[in-house]
Design an enzyme around this catalytic site. Sequence first.
Site, PDB file in Angstrom:
ATOM      1  CG  ASP A 190     -18.945  21.811  26.116  1.00  0.00           C
ATOM      2  OD1 ASP A 190     -18.770  23.029  25.920  1.00  0.00           O
ATOM      3  OD2 ASP A 190     -18.231  20.917  25.603  1.00  0.00           O
ATOM      4  N   PRO A 202     -17.113   8.277  22.394  1.00  0.00           N
ATOM      5  CG  PRO A 202     -15.697   8.438  20.556  1.00  0.00           C
ATOM      6  CD  PRO A 202     -17.127   8.393  20.937  1.00  0.00           C
ATOM      7  N   GLY A 222     -19.447  13.978  25.348  1.00  0.00           N
ATOM      8  CA  GLY A 222     -20.182  12.832  25.893  1.00  0.00           C
ATOM      9  C   GLY A 222     -20.552  12.986  27.361  1.00  0.00           C
ATOM     10  N   GLY A 223     -19.581  13.341  28.194  1.00  0.00           N
ATOM     11  CA  GLY A 223     -19.838  13.474  29.636  1.00  0.00           C
ATOM     12  C   GLY A 223     -20.855  14.561  29.914  1.00  0.00           C
ATOM     13  CB  SER A 224     -21.189  18.021  28.582  1.00  0.00           C
ATOM     14  OG  SER A 224     -19.913  18.423  29.008  1.00  0.00           O
ATOM     15  CE  LYS A 245     -18.795  19.595  22.312  1.00  0.00           C
ATOM     16  NZ  LYS A 245     -17.370  19.795  21.960  1.00  0.00           N
ATOM     17  CB  ALA A 281     -13.561  12.072  21.542  1.00  0.00           C
ATOM     18  N   GLY A 282     -13.644  15.372  22.561  1.00  0.00           N
ATOM     19  CA  GLY A 282     -14.163  16.674  22.123  1.00  0.00           C
ATOM     20  C   GLY A 282     -15.580  16.573  21.580  1.00  0.00           C
ATOM     21  CG  LEU A 283     -16.802  13.489  19.700  1.00  0.00           C
ATOM     22  CD1 LEU A 283     -16.852  11.992  19.355  1.00  0.00           C
ATOM     23  CD2 LEU A 283     -17.161  14.317  18.463  1.00  0.00           C
TER      24      LEU A 283
END
Length: 277
Positions: free
Chosen positions: A134, A94, A101-103, A8, A97-99
């Site tokens: 998130d 990545p 990914g883990g969530s 996201k 990164a604030g994207l």
Amino acid sequence: MRVRAFAKINLSLRVLGMRADGYHELRTIFQSIALHDTLTIRASRGPFRLTCDDPACPADETNLIWRAAARMWAKAGRRGAPRGVAIDLAKRIPMQAGLGGGSSDAAAALRALAQRWRVGEAHVRDTAAALGADVPYFLEGGTVLGLERGDLLFPLIDVPAAWVVLVLPHFGVSTQDAFEWLDAFGVARGGDVPQEFLNDLEAPVVARHPGIGRIISALRREGASQAAMSGSGSAVFGLFSHRPDAVRAANRLSSAARRTLVTRTLNRQKYHRLAAT
Ligand code: C5P
């Protein structure tokens, strides 16, 4: 079974104040993008196993996928540690990164394991919120307004499709650090500025990492209709209407200190259609 876990960006992230539970009160607009990790889930004898093709990604009990599996196992009414399943994670989003990914990986694991272990929808939602602020968003996808910790969700009409240039510095930013830097910066000022598209974490993060500010300016110079840091960074995104403009900007902004990639926004319908590969 293979599932995609999409990243996201935050089209806007306003921090309205501090909450009694120590989290920050947010008003954010999440937007799904096509960049994704892939989880391959298979039956396997013995204890639950997680492997990842990126050695930098922890594949132990600290990984949100592992924690999602442990909670789903318990919700399925089974005792002890999860068993009988192995998950391979192909990591493309990545980290730090604030994207999200883990969530997103965690939400994808919740959906897949709930199906496999016959856990109901209400349990999936509760577990998502318990795993991270998130995570519930990734059960929804598309353009969504997030209030409270970012987990009280209001699906919006999807924004018009756009090309997304992601600029990824070779360093990460911890979400917890970014919120602490914001607190040290002074009171959260989110509420009093009547601007829809702002990221209140940007200034405190740019104060530590001035390169992020330069990337945002460069994306605007390259013609992005909107450019901002995503979440708590370090990724910066720029939106473009036309793919050639996005590709040109990505080429011009890549350097030894950062990688760029071109992706696109995903509406809610596509998000759900593409989630199961
Ligand atoms: O919920 P999650 O573990 O993803 O949040 C990571 C950290 O980000 C939290 O420990 C907290 O420090 C910060 N955070 C916050 N307010 C939010 C969301 C996250 O302060 N609404």
